[in-house]
Scaffold this motif. Structure first.
Motif, PDB file in Angstrom:
ATOM      1  N   ARG A  61       0.842  -1.188   0.000  1.00  0.00           N
ATOM      2  CA  ARG A  61       0.000   0.000   0.000  1.00  0.00           C
ATOM      3  C   ARG A  61       0.879   1.241   0.000  1.00  0.00           C
ATOM      4  O   ARG A  61       1.761   1.396   0.834  1.00  0.00           O
ATOM      5  CB  ARG A  61      -0.960  -0.019   1.196  1.00  0.00           C
ATOM      6  N   ASP A  95      -4.064   5.029  -1.861  1.00  0.00           N
ATOM      7  CA  ASP A  95      -5.060   5.445  -0.873  1.00  0.00           C
ATOM      8  C   ASP A  95      -5.880   6.648  -1.315  1.00  0.00           C
ATOM      9  O   ASP A  95      -6.531   7.295  -0.520  1.00  0.00           O
ATOM     10  CB  ASP A  95      -4.414   5.705   0.495  1.00  0.00           C
ATOM     11  N   SER A 113     -16.951  -1.188   1.152  1.00  0.00           N
ATOM     12  CA  SER A 113     -16.805  -1.785   2.478  1.00  0.00           C
ATOM     13  C   SER A 113     -15.514  -2.584   2.623  1.00  0.00           C
ATOM     14  O   SER A 113     -15.154  -2.962   3.740  1.00  0.00           O
ATOM     15  CB  SER A 113     -18.008  -2.682   2.798  1.00  0.00           C
ATOM     16  N   GLU A 135     -10.443   0.996   3.562  1.00  0.00           N
ATOM     17  CA  GLU A 135     -10.092   1.439   4.900  1.00  0.00           C
ATOM     18  C   GLU A 135      -9.788   2.922   4.842  1.00  0.00           C
ATOM     19  O   GLU A 135      -9.266   3.422   3.844  1.00  0.00           O
ATOM     20  CB  GLU A 135      -8.886   0.656   5.452  1.00  0.00           C
ATOM     21  N   SER A 136     -10.131   3.630   5.886  1.00  0.00           N
ATOM     22  CA  SER A 136      -9.936   5.081   5.991  1.00  0.00           C
ATOM     23  C   SER A 136     -10.305   5.780   4.684  1.00  0.00           C
ATOM     24  O   SER A 136     -11.468   5.853   4.328  1.00  0.00           O
ATOM     25  CB  SER A 136      -8.503   5.405   6.433  1.00  0.00           C
ATOM     26  N   ASN A 141     -12.603   3.840   1.753  1.00  0.00           N
ATOM     27  CA  ASN A 141     -13.922   3.231   1.975  1.00  0.00           C
ATOM     28  C   ASN A 141     -15.051   4.079   1.407  1.00  0.00           C
ATOM     29  O   ASN A 141     -16.217   3.736   1.545  1.00  0.00           O
ATOM     30  CB  ASN A 141     -14.161   2.915   3.453  1.00  0.00           C
TER      31      ASN A 141
END
Length: 530
Positions: free
Chosen positions: A43, A276, A369, A372-373, A376
């Motif tokens: 990531r 991200d 779902s 994350e952070s 999402n």
């Protein structure tokens, strides 16, 4: 309808910290795959200043117009080149582009009407274009070594063309059909209306080159789809969903061992690269204003390795959020209601959302779902007010031919495993590292076969040339298995059986994992159709 049907055509859209998570457990070659935890991904932590979520409007790629047409064919030209685009506000991002846009321009084709795309490579590296979901002759399918070299030349061409994943110690192999500067891709479009996409497929480098921007929509339309009273025009939204990360200067960050993309390999474990920042049509966490009416969403997971479970928040009153009307290979026989949609890289889902079920002023968020952070949430729909809506969803959408498994002439098994070779992590099919000269299957034209895919961990499996129908899955079929598919998800310890028949075109084709880092690490196989 004509290729000018769409009324919303857009134009512009637009060094990081790396967290290497633990690698998944491996099954032993030749054994039943062992169930393992969700694999660790690499990531990439974003370092750039980001816009607030849902502060930027959604944009749409431009629709490409033919340079000329005749009685049978539409002719297009596309140039792959670098471009500086605004993706993050106030920053310029250098991208690999088709025609200077990210995503690339949308091609709208007609079923059974030929398309010729003349592609020129002005990038500093070789490229290959694969029409994902296309029923395409072998010489235009975008085989991984059928390179288009840069117009200015490519000193590394001989070394690259004869060696696959040299960082893994592979022997020299035969080169593909290499073109200097320009190649014509011929697409007969002998297939149903469907949401397809085109993207780079260069051997060893698909992951970084798609990450840098080489992807675009290819929509096929036909009379069956035209005749349905489905939402259209500005109520038909192609949505290419992907994740990326940026360095402090707003440049895409990807952990290539060689940033010039001459030598393959990653600086981290190769289980899959994720960012991200969620992008839709190249816009980070966009918003889009909608009326209280039905909208057709053409959803594409174009991420390198990120899986999505998409839903809407809040859920609509009195029913499920999505009415699925189509899959990878076009319309379903009948619509099905879905509260959420599990999408693996490469999959497409054609759905209707009825925003009349929301009060005016409601902000509806498309969520993920599995994120994350910051990952999402994907985008926001802003319901603005009432509108006339003559569209509807028929109880019968199309006639879908059923491939009868009882007519299958043979069953083949393909086991996807993460394992090790000479102390290095590798990804293999049937314990074979990819070789351009090794044929794993030899199906005959017109014969139905049963292909069983087995997995040690998460793998989205993509088959070129023809779509298939999922006939069984360990634990039972899932709603996402419906219809004609060209990409299917495998989960840890999973076994999925599909019925497949290859038609029209003989030649060498590929099946592979559509986790692009797995693909670049040799999780591919050849099949020869005769």
């Amino acid at each position: 309808m004509s290729p000018t049907r769409r009324t919303i055509i857009g134009g512009l859209i637009g060094g990081a910290a790396v967290t290497a998570l633990p690698f998944a457990l491996r099954g032993e070659p030749g054994s039943r795959p062992t169930a393992v935890p969700d694999p660790g991904f690499t990531r990439i932590a974003n370092q750039a200043a980001l816009p607030a979520q849902f502060s930027l409007p959604l944009k749409f790629p431009p629709v490409l117009r033919p340079t000329r047409t005749d009685s049978t064919t539409d002719y297009y030209t596309i140039t792959a080149r670098e471009a500086n685009l605004t993706i993050l506000p106030g920053m310029s991002t250098r991208v690999f582009s088709y025609e200077g846009s990210f995503p690339g321009p949308t091609i709208e084709a007609r079923s059974n009407r030929r398309v010729v795309v003349t592609t020129t490579n002005q990038l500093p590296v070789p490229t290959v274009t694969h029409l994902h979901g296309g029923h395409t002759p072998a010489d235009s399918d975008g085989y991984a070594t059928d390179l288009i070299l840069p117009v200015g030349g490519w000193p590394a061409a001989p070394a690259h063309a004869t060696s696959h994943t040299g960082h893994m110690g592979h022997a020299a192999e035969m080169a593909g059909v290499v073109a200097q500067g320009t190649r014509d891709y011929v697409y007969p479009n002998k297939q149903r209306a469907a949401t397809l996409w085109y993207h780079d497929h260069r051997m060893d480098f698909t992951g970084p080159q798609v990450w840098r921007g080489l992807a675009g929509f290819y929509l096929i339309r036909d009379s069956v789809d035209d005749a349905l009273p489905l939402p259209e025009g500005d109520r038909e939204l192609p949505l290419m969903i992907m994740d990326r990360s940026f360095d402090a200067n707003g440049q895409f960050t990807y952990p290539s061992a060689d940033p010039t993309l001459r030598t393959p390999g990653l600086t981290v474990n190769p289980n899959g690269v994720q960012g991200d920042v969620m992008l839709v049509n190249g816009v980070p966490w966009p918003f889009h204003e909608v009326k209280q009416a039905k909208y057709r969403l053409r959803l594409l997971n174009a991420a390198n390795s990120r899986r999505l479970r998409v839903s809407l928040s809040p859920s609509p009153s009195g029913g499920k959020a999505f009415t699925q009307i189509g899959s990878d290979g076009g319309l379903l026989a009948a619509p099905q209601q879905m509260s959420s949609i599990y999408m693996v890289p490469g999959e497409r889902f054609d759905v209707i959302v009825d925003f009349s079920k929301y009060a005016a002023g409601t902000n509806v968020v498309m969520t993920n779902s599995l994120g994350e952070s910051s990952t999402n949430k994907i985008m926001q729909f802003r319901v603005t007010g009432p509108a006339s809506d003559s569209s509807s969803i028929p109880a019968q959408l199309s006639t879908v031919e059923r491939l009868d498994p009882n007519q299958s002439v043979r069953t083949r098994t393909f086991t996807f495993l993460n394992t090790s070779r000479n102390g290095k992590e590798v990804h293999v099919i049937n314990d074979q590292l990819f070789s351009t000269g090794y044929i794993m299957a030899d199906p005959r034209l017109g014969q139905i076969e049963t292909w069983e895919f087995r997995s040690s961990t998460h793998h989205p499996v993509h088959v070129h040339l023809n779509p298939f129908q999922v006939i069984s899955r360990e634990g039972g079929l899932e709603p996402e298995d419906a219809g004609w598919k060209d990409t299917v998800r495998l989960t840890p310890g999973d076994s999925v059986r599909v019925a497949i028949r290859f038609d029209d075109y003989a030649g060498k084709y590929m099946l592979h994992c559509h986790n692009l880092e797995h693909e670049d690490m040799a999780m591919m196989a050849n099949f020869q159709v005769s």
